[in-house]
Design a protein around this motif. Structure first.
Motif, PDB file in Angstrom:
ATOM      1  N   ALA A 179      -0.130   0.382   4.629  1.00 21.32           N
ATOM      2  CA  ALA A 179      -1.088   0.302   3.528  1.00 21.32           C
ATOM      3  C   ALA A 179      -2.171  -0.734   3.830  1.00 21.32           C
ATOM      4  CB  ALA A 179      -0.370  -0.045   2.231  1.00 21.32           C
ATOM      5  N   ARG A 180      -1.750  -1.893   4.322  1.00 20.38           N
ATOM      6  CA  ARG A 180      -2.730  -2.933   4.653  1.00 20.38           C
ATOM      7  C   ARG A 180      -3.636  -2.458   5.771  1.00 20.38           C
ATOM      8  NH1 ARG A 180      -0.778  -8.690   5.720  1.00 20.38           N
ATOM      9  NH2 ARG A 180      -2.976  -9.014   5.383  1.00 20.38           N
ATOM     10  N   ASP A 181      -3.043  -1.781   6.714  1.00 22.57           N
ATOM     11  CA  ASP A 181      -3.796  -1.264   7.848  1.00 22.57           C
ATOM     12  C   ASP A 181      -4.898  -0.315   7.388  1.00 22.57           C
ATOM     13  OD1 ASP A 181      -3.647  -1.120  10.896  1.00 22.57           O
ATOM     14  OD2 ASP A 181      -3.782   0.987  10.326  1.00 22.57           O
ATOM     15  N   LEU A 182      -4.616   0.418   6.294  1.00 18.29           N
ATOM     16  CA  LEU A 182      -5.591   1.381   5.780  1.00 18.29           C
ATOM     17  C   LEU A 182      -6.592   0.713   4.839  1.00 18.29           C
ATOM     18  CD1 LEU A 182      -3.093   4.285   5.190  1.00 18.29           C
ATOM     19  CD2 LEU A 182      -4.962   4.292   6.828  1.00 18.29           C
ATOM     20  N   GLY A 183      -6.488  -0.600   4.703  1.00 13.35           N
ATOM     21  CA  GLY A 183      -7.511  -1.322   3.956  1.00 13.35           C
ATOM     22  C   GLY A 183      -7.063  -1.866   2.614  1.00 13.35           C
ATOM     23  N   ALA A 184      -5.786  -1.767   2.286  1.00 15.93           N
ATOM     24  CA  ALA A 184      -5.313  -2.212   0.984  1.00 15.93           C
ATOM     25  C   ALA A 184      -5.106  -3.728   0.959  1.00 15.93           C
ATOM     26  CB  ALA A 184      -4.007  -1.510   0.632  1.00 15.93           C
ATOM     27  N   GLY A 185      -5.694  -4.390  -0.039  1.00 18.75           N
ATOM     28  CA  GLY A 185      -5.446  -5.813  -0.247  1.00 18.75           C
ATOM     29  C   GLY A 185      -4.107  -5.998  -0.955  1.00 18.75           C
ATOM     30  N   THR A 186      -3.738  -7.259  -1.197  1.00 24.33           N
ATOM     31  CA  THR A 186      -2.425  -7.547  -1.765  1.00 24.33           C
ATOM     32  C   THR A 186      -2.185  -6.809  -3.085  1.00 24.33           C
ATOM     33  OG1 THR A 186      -2.654  -9.723  -0.784  1.00 24.33           O
ATOM     34  CG2 THR A 186      -0.843  -9.421  -2.338  1.00 24.33           C
ATOM     35  N   THR A 190      -3.620  -4.084  -4.305  1.00 26.73           N
ATOM     36  CA  THR A 190      -3.505  -2.638  -4.104  1.00 26.73           C
ATOM     37  C   THR A 190      -2.130  -2.300  -3.532  1.00 26.73           C
ATOM     38  OG1 THR A 190      -5.827  -2.761  -3.501  1.00 26.73           O
ATOM     39  CG2 THR A 190      -4.738  -0.646  -3.204  1.00 26.73           C
TER      40      THR A 190
END
Lengths: 286, 362
Positions: free
Chosen positions: A176-183, A185
């Motif tokens: 998820a973080r890799d796809l651009g999600a911040g904490t 999200t």
């Protein structure tokens, strides 16, 4: 019947006996009392008694306080579980702390200590005066009951939520973080939906005992706040009106069943969706 | 092959990276640059630091010392969600609570792309990975290969400048792995983005890569094209890790001869002084079997295994069992001569420092 299933039946017997003796029969007795009057004639007046103003008021108070208690437990347990996950404490050790250690102290003692903390000249007010804050009159109020309930029921919320939080694989969060999600999200779009079953069972496990509690409200409400549990308790023990007590218990049971059906429904929707997907796949393979 | 280094062609530049977990040093003064449009494979045994390198590029690990440059900018402190890099994880890591379409749209929704654009991208990505019509399915109902393709689709819709792949085919069976390898190469050519691929499978690396980086114990052993690495291994570790080899102790006699097993073999590798002790590497397919007495050295065929295209034989010569691959079969128990072309005998210096010795431990 083959031998294996015979053996199973035999092994299940103590359990069946237990359920019949201590759950089924008492519930049947409850039904009997709820639908009959002192002469044994059929009546609905004890069920209808819930519409009396004093009973409605207590029921409403119960629903309100247990709702607040459930929300507070959720607001404490979920962030706490996330913290515990990120601290990477051993799961076994953590579960022991959550479940076993609170049991070391007697329930009544635990609630009584809250009486001392919240009373007019209690620890809390002394602390407040030291910090030159106005003293609070928390003893014998709804707030005191909520504090006691949250304190007592928090492990029931924490346990299923902590488990489901720990079950989420680290690389799903990394993806998820890799796809651009911040904490935020990651928490609201990934963790919360994945933990829904845990959250639902936590809510059920707190809301149900909170709705029926009478001991906590007795001790922390000081008789000033009457919950539906207290009314039922009084009907059984003080006024010896078993019929009215049973009637109100039955109504309360309906409330609990509605709550549980609601949570089962939420879980089933998810299952059904998965089942549908699987069926589609099988169809395609054919 | 010497590479010309054009500054603005470099996408990722890792400079003197050190990373340790506890007392275990995973990367030690590691430097590597990756160019645009390159298919780079980090290849090495488990624990060689290849996954850590990938995680440093993705931003999941911060190097203890050293710098990471992305298009010339230092990105050491940039979190993974802010990097124009996407990863395909080994365990697929799809979001099980979302449909396939929602999985693919995840990154685009975060970037607040318009709805029509997202729809189009989902369609395009599913077409690209050959799973059109899977939009409303649930990840758990897909096979491993399908899930991996969705993971790739989910990453590429964001149009990253680099796609990182962490042993993405590790969990698949051989047939599926081979077809996915071809598919990945096709994808790379179609998308024109840089792939950084991590694997411990040398065949996979040889098949797909433009450049292979062979790593062991946190050090780069060799960087080169698959042909370079296979034909011109720089040290014994590389030779041993890529394909099967015969490795012998030898001593250089002159510019064009090396002595091993008490016999002088003609060779063409220069640059060693006479008397230098060396490692001699010979590929099994480079050994030609002749009639006894006609080769450089005679031996006894001990074992023959039929491998389909070729026979794999074990020929013992003066105590050393040569590993020979040939389409011509020699009976087990018979005598045979061994003939090796001079340019197929590769000489390597023996490791001297500790750093170099590390390569031998695997």
């Amino acid at each position: 019947m083959n031998r294996a299933s015979q053996k199973r039946t035999l092994l299940a017997f103590p359990y069946i006996f237990w359920i019949i003796a201590f759950t089924l029969i008492p519930v049947l007795i409850l039904f009997w009392y709820a639908f009959t009057d002192a002469e044994g004639a059929f009546t609905l007046k004890y069920l209808a008694a819930v519409f009396q103003k004093v009973h409605l008021k207590s029921l409403w108070m119960s629903v309100r306080l247990s709702f607040v208690c459930t929300v507070l437990c959720l607001l404490i347990a979920y962030p706490l579980s996330l913290c515990m996950r990120s601290l990477k404490i051993s799961r076994k050790w953590m579960l022991t702390t959550i479940v076993i250690i609170p049991m070391w102290m007697n329930f009544v003692l635990r609630i009584m200590s809250w009486q001392l903390i919240l009373s007019k000249n209690g620890i809390l007010n002394r602390l407040f005066s030291m910090l030159s804050l106005p003293p609070q009159n928390l003893a014998n109020s709804g707030a005191a009951i909520v504090i006691g309930m949250v304190y007592d029921f928090l492990p029931f919320m924490l346990l299923p939520i902590y488990n489901s939080v720990m079950d989420v694989e680290e690389d799903v969060l990394e993806a998820a973080r890799d796809l651009g999600a911040g904490t935020l999200t990651v928490i609201f779009k990934i963790l919360v939906p994945l933990n829904r079953p845990g959250i639902i069972s936590g809510i059920t496990m707190v809301f149900v005992p909170a709705l029926t509690t009478f001991a906590i409200s007795d001790m922390l409400g000081g008789g000033k706040v009457m919950l539906i549990g207290n009314i039922i308790e009084q009907e059984f023990l003080n006024t010896m009106n078993t019929h009215l007590g049973s009637g109100l218990s039955l109504i309360l049971m309906v409330f609990i069943l509605i709550g549980m059906l609601f949570s089962f429904r939420l879980e089933r929707d998810q299952e059904e969706y998965k089942a549908k997907s699987t069926a589609e796949k099988e169809k395609e393979l054919c | 092959m010497e590479k010309t280094l054009i500054q603005n062609d470099i996408l990722i530049d890792l400079k003197h990276i050190t990373k340790s977990f506890g007392s275990h040093m995973v990367l030690d003064d590691f430097s590597l640059y990756i160019r645009k449009n390159e298919f780079v494979t980090l290849l090495g045994p488990s624990g060689c630091g290849k996954t850590t390198t990938l995680r440093i590029i993705a931003g999941f690990e911060t190097p203890d010392t050293g710098e990471v440059f992305f298009e010339g900018k230092n990105i050491n402190s940039l979190p993974p969600e802010k990097r124009e890099i996407n990863t395909v994880f080994q365990k697929y890591s799809l979001f099980t609570h979302m449909t396939i379409a929602e999985n693919i749209a995840f990154g685009l929704k975060i970037r607040k792309k318009p709805k029509a654009y997202i729809e189009e991208k989902i369609k395009y990505a599913l077409e690209l990975v050959g799973l059109t019509g899977f939009e409303d399915r649930c990840p758990e109902t897909l096979s491993g290969g399908q899930q991996q393709r969705i993971a790739i689709a989910r990453a590429i819709v964001n149009e990253p400048k680099i796609l990182l792949l962490d042993e993405p085919l590790g969990a698949l069976d051989l047939k599926l792995r081979q077809s996915m390898q071809l598919e990945l190469m096709r994808l790379k050519n179609e998308l024109g983005i840089t792939f950084v691929y991590v694997t411990h499978d040398q065949e996979e690396a040889l098949t797909m890569s433009d450049t292979i980086v062979i790593m062991n114990q946190g050090y780069i052993q060799q960087i080169g094209t698959p042909e370079d690495i296979y034909n011109e291994p720089e040290n014994a570790f590389v030779a041993d890790f890529i394909g099967d080899v015969n490795m012998l102790d030898g001593k250089v006699i002159s510019k064009s001869a090396v002595e091993m097993l008490g016999t002088s073999f003609p060779c063409t590798d220069e640059g060693f002084e006479a008397g230098t002790k060396v490692d001699v590497v010979i590929r099994p397919e480079d050994i030609v079997l002749t009639n006894p007495g006609e080769g450089t050295i005679d031996g006894l065929v001990e074992e023959v295994i039929f491998k389909g295209v070729h026979y794999q034989m074990k020929v013992r010569c003066r105590g050393y069992a040569f590993f020979v691959c040939s389409t011509v079969c020699r009976e087990a128990g018979s005598k045979a001569g061994l003939q090796i072309d001079p340019f197929n005998i590769r000489l390597m210096p023996k490791p001297q420092s500790d750093d170099e010795r590390a390569v031998h431990e695997e």
